[in-house]
Enzyme design. Structure first.
Site, PDB file in Angstrom:
ATOM      1  N   LYS A 135      69.759  -3.038 -19.934  1.00 42.56           N
ATOM      2  CA  LYS A 135      70.540  -3.438 -18.753  1.00 42.56           C
ATOM      3  C   LYS A 135      70.015  -4.823 -18.388  1.00 42.56           C
ATOM      4  CE  LYS A 135      70.895  -4.214 -14.622  1.00 42.56           C
ATOM      5  NZ  LYS A 135      71.389  -5.537 -14.155  1.00 42.56           N
ATOM      6  N   CYS A 142      57.907 -16.940 -14.506  1.00 47.44           N
ATOM      7  CA  CYS A 142      56.923 -16.147 -13.778  1.00 47.44           C
ATOM      8  C   CYS A 142      55.537 -16.773 -13.898  1.00 47.44           C
ATOM      9  CB  CYS A 142      56.928 -14.723 -14.280  1.00 47.44           C
ATOM     10  SG  CYS A 142      56.903 -14.665 -16.050  1.00 47.44           S
ATOM     11  N   GLU A 157      56.465  -5.990 -15.411  1.00 41.05           N
ATOM     12  CA  GLU A 157      55.926  -7.355 -15.352  1.00 41.05           C
ATOM     13  C   GLU A 157      56.636  -8.063 -14.219  1.00 41.05           C
ATOM     14  OE1 GLU A 157      53.343  -8.470 -16.676  1.00 41.05           O
ATOM     15  OE2 GLU A 157      53.021  -6.789 -18.045  1.00 41.05           O
ATOM     16  N   GLU A 209      55.789 -16.030  -3.825  1.00 36.67           N
ATOM     17  CA  GLU A 209      56.429 -16.633  -5.001  1.00 36.67           C
ATOM     18  C   GLU A 209      57.739 -17.305  -4.581  1.00 36.67           C
ATOM     19  OE1 GLU A 209      58.317 -14.081  -8.044  1.00 36.67           O
ATOM     20  OE2 GLU A 209      57.098 -15.224  -9.449  1.00 36.67           O
TER      21      GLU A 209
HETATM   22  P1  NAP Z   1      65.104  -8.716 -10.030  1.00 39.10           P
HETATM   23  O1  NAP Z   1      66.030  -8.952  -8.923  1.00 39.10           O
HETATM   24  O2  NAP Z   1      63.947  -7.834  -9.803  1.00 39.10           O
HETATM   25  O3  NAP Z   1      65.980  -8.163 -11.225  1.00 39.10           O
HETATM   26  C1  NAP Z   1      65.444  -7.814 -12.461  1.00 39.10           C
HETATM   27  C2  NAP Z   1      66.321  -6.774 -13.115  1.00 39.10           C
HETATM   28  O4  NAP Z   1      66.265  -5.552 -12.379  1.00 39.10           O
HETATM   29  C3  NAP Z   1      67.791  -7.166 -13.143  1.00 39.10           C
HETATM   30  O5  NAP Z   1      68.357  -6.716 -14.343  1.00 39.10           O
HETATM   31  C4  NAP Z   1      68.334  -6.415 -11.955  1.00 39.10           C
HETATM   32  O6  NAP Z   1      69.723  -6.210 -12.017  1.00 39.10           O
HETATM   33  C5  NAP Z   1      67.573  -5.115 -12.072  1.00 39.10           C
HETATM   34  N1  NAP Z   1      67.568  -4.304 -10.854  1.00 39.10           N
HETATM   35  C6  NAP Z   1      67.861  -4.675  -9.582  1.00 39.10           C
HETATM   36  N2  NAP Z   1      67.777  -3.614  -8.754  1.00 39.10           N
HETATM   37  C7  NAP Z   1      67.425  -2.551  -9.505  1.00 39.10           C
HETATM   38  C8  NAP Z   1      67.170  -1.170  -9.219  1.00 39.10           C
HETATM   39  N3  NAP Z   1      67.249  -0.682  -8.000  1.00 39.10           N
HETATM   40  N4  NAP Z   1      66.818  -0.358 -10.243  1.00 39.10           N
HETATM   41  C9  NAP Z   1      66.703  -0.834 -11.489  1.00 39.10           C
HETATM   42  N5  NAP Z   1      66.939  -2.127 -11.822  1.00 39.10           N
HETATM   43  C10 NAP Z   1      67.294  -2.977 -10.842  1.00 39.10           C
HETATM   44  O7  NAP Z   1      64.519 -10.067 -10.606  1.00 39.10           O
HETATM   45  P2  NAP Z   1      65.345 -11.370 -11.017  1.00 39.10           P
HETATM   46  O8  NAP Z   1      65.930 -11.916  -9.760  1.00 39.10           O
HETATM   47  O9  NAP Z   1      66.243 -11.113 -12.136  1.00 39.10           O
HETATM   48  O10 NAP Z   1      64.194 -12.285 -11.612  1.00 39.10           O
HETATM   49  C11 NAP Z   1      63.286 -13.009 -10.812  1.00 39.10           C
HETATM   50  C12 NAP Z   1      61.951 -12.302 -10.687  1.00 39.10           C
HETATM   51  O11 NAP Z   1      61.457 -11.885 -11.936  1.00 39.10           O
HETATM   52  C13 NAP Z   1      60.870 -13.174 -10.132  1.00 39.10           C
HETATM   53  O12 NAP Z   1      60.241 -12.510  -9.070  1.00 39.10           O
HETATM   54  C14 NAP Z   1      59.888 -13.375 -11.272  1.00 39.10           C
HETATM   55  O13 NAP Z   1      58.580 -13.544 -10.934  1.00 39.10           O
HETATM   56  C15 NAP Z   1      60.071 -12.176 -12.079  1.00 39.10           C
HETATM   57  N6  NAP Z   1      59.744 -12.429 -13.473  1.00 39.10           N
HETATM   58  C16 NAP Z   1      58.555 -11.965 -13.973  1.00 39.10           C
HETATM   59  C17 NAP Z   1      58.208 -12.167 -15.290  1.00 39.10           C
HETATM   60  C18 NAP Z   1      56.930 -11.616 -15.843  1.00 39.10           C
HETATM   61  O14 NAP Z   1      56.828 -11.429 -17.037  1.00 39.10           O
HETATM   62  N7  NAP Z   1      55.930 -11.309 -15.051  1.00 39.10           N
HETATM   63  C19 NAP Z   1      59.072 -12.860 -16.116  1.00 39.10           C
HETATM   64  C20 NAP Z   1      60.267 -13.336 -15.592  1.00 39.10           C
HETATM   65  C21 NAP Z   1      60.592 -13.099 -14.271  1.00 39.10           C
HETATM   66  P3  NAP Z   1      70.730  -7.248 -11.291  1.00 39.10           P
HETATM   67  O15 NAP Z   1      70.916  -8.376 -12.200  1.00 39.10           O
HETATM   68  O16 NAP Z   1      71.953  -6.460 -11.155  1.00 39.10           O
HETATM   69  O17 NAP Z   1      70.123  -7.637  -9.983  1.00 39.10           O
END
Ligand code: NAP
Ligand code: MG
Length: 487
Positions: free
Chosen positions: A180, A289, A255, A390
């Site tokens: 997903k 990240c 992560e 962040e």
């Molecule tokens: P996000 O909002 O947490 O979304 C990540 C994924 O989770 C998306 O596919 C999202 O779908 C899905 N999701 C949302 N709500 C969910 C739920 N209730 N249950 C299961 N899945 C759900 O993060 P993002 O906005 O895509 O990315 C930014 C964040 O990612 C930043 O905080 C960054 O630090 C972090 N990040 C961390 C790393 C690492 O390796 N540590 C790497 C890259 C990014 P939708 O698209 O539909 O919202």
């Protein structure tokens, strides 16, 4: 909305077929550098469709796990070749879908190819140990068993590399996957799945279901037949997934965010430190990240470092990532732009001094996109919001300290612990930093953002579930150990 005909709608890939969602609802992904440019549409699928994908994966995994590692590896090698042939096209799609510059997108896609080859080779590597038994006539050893069906939930900032560094190890160790992807980057992910399809994986081994996190991501998390979830994204969503998995006894790997510091010691090579700070903080528009967001500088060299940083920052060319000279693209979405501008306001309100950037870019080439200036604050105290939370945008908080010990203390004084780097020529200082820094990736004389696919990746503290991805570490998550005793 109904399924569009003028722009391609990317379907779900379930049990070896591209299938339309009964919802009929789609989301159109626009280019964040120019919202007139429609990249494609993705389906807002239903929970039932996710259930279909899990069912297909569960069935397919039974035969998939019976293949030899070598046989599974052959599919991954083939997928790598196909992705390599489509590198330019997929990289361009990535740039149009989430804004990073074309060279960065090409680099990431090439990394995707390398990830597939690395894990393809894993099919021939050792999967256990022989352990001497106290019974001299017995043979005791460990072997690895796949989990079963693995759910993969990914963010938008690395639309090729993250899906692949999760799916490739899942597959080579004998799991079937349901992915997903983030809505904002799901077209690019669908193209990656097309490469896997063309490689001929048996039907049901790889499945893609697009849609919202709260529906599809949640259903994947809660599904009793999904044995493990590998997630990269925000802390809020990650924590929810972890709790959901724990409640039903599934394995999970999270992560999450970072607030990554760079320390510049008074004996540092300042030119090197400036280059690395700019690259770490502003490449991919700060949306990594591992991006640098705090720069902690020893007082003796503070002014000199700051002048160099400001003059190099002023040279950066911002624009559409497809244009040749452009060094930094837009924020990936309007939401992301709003978040960045919100944090910039917060920084000003709390009394930090804005010394570069701080504004949305306006004018002809910028008006149709989500562009923000590379931004630098000084007089930042470690407890300010911009030094703690962040931002995920091109914003640097400069913090001045008197001694290196203070620098490490400040560096550790956040809830995150993903990556950190130091610039120094003093060996004792390097060693203290390596020892005392609370971060999963600790780098010396190199930028905070930098990951090699053959090495473990992950964070400490609130940055991860304390698991690691990539390299040999991936095996720990995607398999279970069986201890075997034979007499
Ligand atoms: P996000 O909002 O947490 O979304 C990540 C994924 O989770 C998306 O596919 C999202 O779908 C899905 N999701 C949302 N709500 C969910 C739920 N209730 N249950 C299961 N899945 C759900 O993060 P993002 O906005 O895509 O990315 C930014 C964040 O990612 C930043 O905080 C960054 O630090 C972090 N990040 C961390 C790393 C690492 O390796 N540590 C790497 C890259 C990014 P939708 O698209 O539909 O919202
Ligand atoms: Mg999101």
């Amino acid at each position: 909305m109904t399924v569009e005909t003028k722009n391609k709608t990317y379907l779900n890939f379930v049990n070896g077929e591209w299938v339309a969602s009964v919802s009929g609802e789609v989301k159109t992904n626009l280019n964040p550098a120019n919202t007139d440019d429609v990249v494609g549409a993705i389906q807002m699928s239903t929970k039932e469709e996710l259930n279909d994908a899990v069912k297909a994966a569960k069935q397919a995994q039974k035969a998939w796990r019976k293949l030899s590692g070598n046989e599974r590896g052959a599919y991954l090698f083939k997928a790598a070749d196909i992705l390599e042939n489509r590198l330019d096209e997929i990289a361009e799609c990535m740039t149009r879908e989430m804004g990073k510059t074309l060279p960065e997108a090409k680099g990431e896609t090439a990394r995707g190819v390398a990830i597939l080859r690395y894990y393809a080779g894993e099919g021939l590597r050792s999967e256990g140990d022989v352990i001497p038994s106290t019974d001299p006539s017995a043979l005791m050893f460990t072997k690895r068993a796949p989990l079963g069906v693995v759910g993969v939930i990914t963010p938008w900032n690395f639309p090729v590399a993250i899906p692949l560094w999760k799916m490739a190890p899942a597959l080579i160790y004998g799991n079937a996957v349901v992915i997903k992807p983030a809505q904002e980057a799901a077209v690019t992910c669908a193209k990656v799945v097309e490469c896997l399809e063309e490689a001929g994986f048996p039907k049901g081994v790889v499945n893609l279901v697009t849609g919202s996190g709260s529906v599809i991501g949640q259903a994947l998390t809660d599904h009793p037949d999904v044995a493990g979830i590998t997630f990269t994204g925000s802390n809020t969503v990650g924590k929810g997934i972890g709790q959901g998995c724990l409640a039903r006894g599934a394995k999970y790997q999270l992560e999450m965010g970072g607030k990554n510091p760079v320390i510049v010691a008074k004996d540092a090579d300042l030119n090197l430190a400036v280059e690395a700070t700019i690259s770490g903080a502003f490449r991919s528009t700060g949306q990594k990240c591992t991006a640098t967001s705090r720069v902690i500088v020893e007082a003796d060299v503070y002014e000199k470092f700051k002048e160099k940083l400001l003059s190099k920052t002023a040279e950066l060319i911002i624009g559409d990532g497809l244009s040749e000279n452009v060094w930094m693209g837009p924020c990936a979405s309007e939401n992301q732009l709003k978040t960045v501008l919100h944090y910039i306001e917060k920084g000003k309100e709390e009394g930090a001094a804005l010394i570069a950037g701080g504004n949305r870019l306006k004018g002809e080439v910028f008006d149709k996109g989500y562009f923000v200036e590379p931004t630098i604050f000084e007089n930042v105290s470690p407890d300010m919001t911009i030094a703690q939370e962040e931002i995920f945008g091109p914003v640097i908080a400069l913090i001045q300290v008197n001694h290196l010990e203070d620098a490490i203390k400040v560096a550790n004084d956040v809830e995150f612990g993903l990556s950190a780097s130091i610039f120094t020529t003093n060996i004792q200082q390097m060693l203290s930093f390596v020892d005392e820094m609370e971060a999963g990736l600790v780098r010396v004389n190199s930028e905070s953002a930098g990951v090699e696919l053959q090495a473990p990746f992950g964070g400490m503290k609130q940055s991860s579930s304390h698991s690691r991805e990539q390299g040999q570490a991936a095996k720990e998550f995607f398999t279970s150990i069986k201890t075997v005793f034979v007499k």
